[in-house]
Design an enzyme around this catalytic site. Sequence first.
Site, PDB file in Angstrom:
ATOM      1  N   LYS A   1       0.820  -1.213   0.000  1.00 45.73           N
ATOM      2  CA  LYS A   1       0.000   0.000   0.000  1.00 45.73           C
ATOM      3  C   LYS A   1       0.855   1.265   0.000  1.00 45.73           C
ATOM      4  CE  LYS A   1      -0.722   0.159   5.039  1.00 45.73           C
ATOM      5  NZ  LYS A   1      -1.743   0.123   6.123  1.00 45.73           N
TER       6      LYS A   1
ATOM      7  N   LYS B   1      12.994 -13.599 -33.729  1.00 45.53           N
ATOM      8  CA  LYS B   1      12.055 -12.642 -34.292  1.00 45.53           C
ATOM      9  C   LYS B   1      11.327 -13.274 -35.478  1.00 45.53           C
ATOM     10  CE  LYS B   1      12.994  -9.191 -31.539  1.00 45.53           C
ATOM     11  NZ  LYS B   1      11.977  -8.706 -30.581  1.00 45.53           N
TER      12      LYS B   1
ATOM     13  N   LYS C   1      16.489 -17.601 -27.709  1.00 47.33           N
ATOM     14  CA  LYS C   1      15.297 -17.481 -26.869  1.00 47.33           C
ATOM     15  C   LYS C   1      14.099 -17.088 -27.725  1.00 47.33           C
ATOM     16  CE  LYS C   1      14.845 -12.715 -25.252  1.00 47.33           C
ATOM     17  NZ  LYS C   1      13.444 -12.622 -25.747  1.00 47.33           N
TER      18      LYS C   1
ATOM     19  N   ASP D   1      10.804 -15.032 -28.664  1.00 45.06           N
ATOM     20  CA  ASP D   1      10.314 -13.698 -28.387  1.00 45.06           C
ATOM     21  C   ASP D   1       9.329 -13.819 -27.227  1.00 45.06           C
ATOM     22  OD1 ASP D   1       9.244 -11.109 -28.460  1.00 45.06           O
ATOM     23  OD2 ASP D   1       9.504 -10.985 -30.629  1.00 45.06           O
TER      24      ASP D   1
ATOM     25  N   HIS E   1      12.951 -12.700 -17.957  1.00 48.73           N
ATOM     26  CA  HIS E   1      12.742 -11.553 -18.850  1.00 48.73           C
ATOM     27  C   HIS E   1      12.186 -10.376 -18.051  1.00 48.73           C
ATOM     28  CE1 HIS E   1      11.348  -9.090 -22.182  1.00 48.73           C
ATOM     29  NE2 HIS E   1      12.162  -9.792 -22.937  1.00 48.73           N
TER      30      HIS E   1
ATOM     31  N   GLY F   1      18.920  -9.215 -31.448  1.00 45.14           N
ATOM     32  CA  GLY F   1      17.788  -9.565 -32.295  1.00 45.14           C
ATOM     33  C   GLY F   1      18.036  -9.086 -33.708  1.00 45.14           C
ATOM     34  N   GLY F   2      17.684  -7.818 -33.967  1.00 45.63           N
ATOM     35  CA  GLY F   2      17.891  -7.251 -35.291  1.00 45.63           C
ATOM     36  C   GLY F   2      19.340  -7.251 -35.725  1.00 45.63           C
TER      37      GLY F   2
END
Length: 398
Positions: A90, A139, A165, A167, A254, A348-349
């Site tokens: 809280k 990807k 891994k 996505d 992740h 990735g890219g």
Amino acid sequence: MKVIATYQIPASRCPDPDKRGRGIALGMTIGSWSGISSAQQDRQSRYAGVYLGSENVFLNSEEKVQLRIGFPISNFPVRLSEILVAVFGKLSMDGEIKLVDLFFPSEMAKEFPGPKFGIEGVRKHLRQFHRPLLMSIFKSGFDLSPEEYAEAFGEQVSGGVDIVKDDEINFDEKDRLERVKHCRKVIDDISRNENRQVLYAVNLSAPPSKLIETACHLVDEGANALLVNVLAYGWNVMQELAEHSKINVILLAHPALAGCFYPSSRHGISAPLLLGSLMRMSGADLALFPSPYGNVSLPKDDALEIAGRLSEKSMFKSSFPVPSAGIHPGMIPQMMIDFGKDVVVNAGGGIHHHPSGTRNGAKAFLDAINGLSEGIEINRIAEKSPALKEALSIWKSC
């Protein structure tokens, strides 16, 4: 024994730190001493939080007050979800208070699982001991058949990737088991033909009541790593996965949704605590977090502190730091200066968008990693690596 929470408040919002600290200590535990009898106070006293003091610090030219509160460990079980509710639940809705750190007494901390494999175990499994590891992000995996998926997986690992891994947004549960089976065939072929190991971190998703069962089923079908969206499913899920005897595979944590917690200096949970300490305690063998270089970046000091908390000497095995987002081959020299050899290069890219295709994208990264690990300057490496030379013509340094 107490769990000690450190909170940070803008000094302008905390004119009387002692009063605020005492208020948090009681408000987050027994509520208040007022209106209850002395006998009831005696019964409640062992559950009361204790204000342990304050200090003023300057961060980004703004004065902050840091308050330290001790919470009796008898107030909660040894599970991070409940502990975070107890120390910040809280209180987090105050709007201008940040949980910057948690200290756990060793008697309590040792009850957490920590990584099952850690850096040493992951290296041993992959038979790679002297260089950073290379990970690719899968990807364009939507609507691929399991056979097509495995073919694309093979392109990545044939270029030298150690870990592939899923996505984290790929929730294709219908074909997931078949995907694992087909990718496992590729893994076994690599092991047999090249005498090396690779990991496929399949994205774990299911209704909460089915998560552990799903993880066990994936492992039974040949999965050798699991990707876990920890903040979506909860710390207790990660802890249970790490503790489960049948789930004897490598766990990748992740950071999806972490941006809801750490970016503001005025509220939330600090990045080093959220993505470093807690990920390691709950069982992450590898922990992804935003790099200080890419398109979703962290301040370098925060990224380095996360890496330090994941890998520093501790009662837990070390977790592999995985600085991520927007990584390309030109960044590798700086990454290795900043993070050393015990880091996972996650791309990735930077792999898939190589002009000569995914396999050459992976080769460009691996050539850079291997050469730099031997002390060779990256442009000299590129003279003997067409794949790296082509990559550097597009992606420059940090």
